[in-house]
Write a protein that holds these residues in place. Structure first.
Motif, PDB file in Angstrom:
ATOM      1  N   TYR A 170      -6.073 -23.515  36.746  1.00 28.58           N
ATOM      2  CA  TYR A 170      -5.326 -23.859  35.542  1.00 28.58           C
ATOM      3  C   TYR A 170      -5.042 -22.619  34.724  1.00 28.58           C
ATOM      4  O   TYR A 170      -5.892 -21.731  34.610  1.00 28.58           O
ATOM      5  N   GLU A 173      -2.937 -23.150  29.037  1.00 22.56           N
ATOM      6  CA  GLU A 173      -2.049 -24.208  28.553  1.00 22.56           C
ATOM      7  C   GLU A 173      -2.142 -25.464  29.413  1.00 22.56           C
ATOM      8  O   GLU A 173      -2.164 -26.582  28.899  1.00 22.56           O
ATOM      9  N   GLU A 174      -2.211 -25.290  30.736  1.00 18.07           N
ATOM     10  CA  GLU A 174      -2.324 -26.441  31.632  1.00 18.07           C
ATOM     11  C   GLU A 174      -3.639 -27.185  31.408  1.00 18.07           C
ATOM     12  O   GLU A 174      -3.672 -28.412  31.413  1.00 18.07           O
ATOM     13  N   HIS A 176      -5.532 -27.231  28.612  1.00 15.67           N
ATOM     14  CA  HIS A 176      -5.473 -27.932  27.316  1.00 15.67           C
ATOM     15  C   HIS A 176      -4.648 -29.207  27.433  1.00 15.67           C
ATOM     16  O   HIS A 176      -5.018 -30.255  26.891  1.00 15.67           O
ATOM     17  N   SER A 177      -3.551 -29.138  28.154  1.00 12.93           N
ATOM     18  CA  SER A 177      -2.697 -30.322  28.356  1.00 12.93           C
ATOM     19  C   SER A 177      -3.452 -31.414  29.119  1.00 12.93           C
ATOM     20  O   SER A 177      -3.371 -32.600  28.776  1.00 12.93           O
ATOM     21  N   LEU A 178      -4.184 -31.034  30.148  1.00  7.44           N
ATOM     22  CA  LEU A 178      -4.967 -31.994  30.926  1.00  7.44           C
ATOM     23  C   LEU A 178      -5.995 -32.707  30.045  1.00  7.44           C
ATOM     24  O   LEU A 178      -6.093 -33.941  30.072  1.00  7.44           O
ATOM     25  N   ARG A 180      -6.039 -33.063  26.765  1.00  6.45           N
ATOM     26  CA  ARG A 180      -5.343 -33.935  25.787  1.00  6.45           C
ATOM     27  C   ARG A 180      -4.878 -35.232  26.451  1.00  6.45           C
ATOM     28  O   ARG A 180      -4.973 -36.300  25.892  1.00  6.45           O
ATOM     29  N   ARG A 181      -4.360 -35.110  27.682  1.00  8.02           N
ATOM     30  CA  ARG A 181      -3.864 -36.294  28.398  1.00  8.02           C
ATOM     31  C   ARG A 181      -5.004 -37.253  28.763  1.00  8.02           C
ATOM     32  O   ARG A 181      -4.866 -38.466  28.642  1.00  8.02           O
TER      33      ARG A 181
END
Length: 183
Positions: A170, A173-174, A176-178, A180-181
């Motif tokens: 990762y 950014e990837e 953090h996105s994971l 959050r999702r």
């Protein structure tokens, strides 16, 4: 604890990679105090200490690969916590709990600290991270997540041939996105 330390210094256990390792208190603390343990060791210790300073014993739920150096390090520091491991290798649980001199506590007591560091890169399906959290019925007050930065194929020696190698990598950014999702 001295009896446990003596046991740790005299026994050898298998890790998820089936390699023999020395799991002495000294080895656990060496890892605990190394760059390898950042940020999970200091963040988890800080969270437990804040509860302890308020007279509260938190419940650490750790999703990990069954190597137990984090919990051994926390206990060696004198921090008070209840502990439930969720191991990717369930066979490691008995050995790990014996090393700690604790029993795995399935009844969650006190505020929950959920630690899932350096583990999601090993999961076949990323959503297993949330699955393990939900299966335990957790409502964590503190959640600590991390992954190795840019390590796919380069950060872990022989990762392709390990029983539990890295399946993905990762960018910050990837990741953090994971999180959050999923949460």
């Amino acid at each position: 604890w001295s009896r446990i330390a003596e046991l740790l210094q005299n026994e050898t256990y298998e890790t998820y990679s089936k390699e023999k390792v020395d799991v002495s208190v000294e080895t656990a603390m060496s890892i605990f105090n190394s760059a390898e343990a950042w940020p999970r060791a200091p963040l988890t210790a800080e969270a437990i200490k804040k509860y302890n300073d308020a007279g509260i014993t938190p419940h650490l739920v750790e999703l990990g690969t069954a190597n137990y150096w984090l919990s051994i390090g926390l206990k060696t520091m004198g921090l008070k916590f209840n502990y439930t491991p969720i191991d990717l290798n369930p066979e490691g649980r008995t050995k790990g709990m014996m090393m700690l001199g604790m029993e795995s506590q399935q009844d969650i007591k006190g505020p929950v600290i959920f630690n899932a560091c350096e583990v999601v890169e090993h999961l076949w399906v990323e959503s297993e991270l949330r699955h393990h959290y939900d299966r335990m019925g957790l409502d964590a007050e503190v959640a600590i997540f991390s992954v190795p930065k840019y390590s796919y194929g380069g950060g872990l020696p022989e990762w392709k041939h390990r029983d539990l190698g890295h399946l993905r990598t990762y960018t910050p950014e990837e990741f953090h996105s994971l999180i959050r999702r999923l949460f």
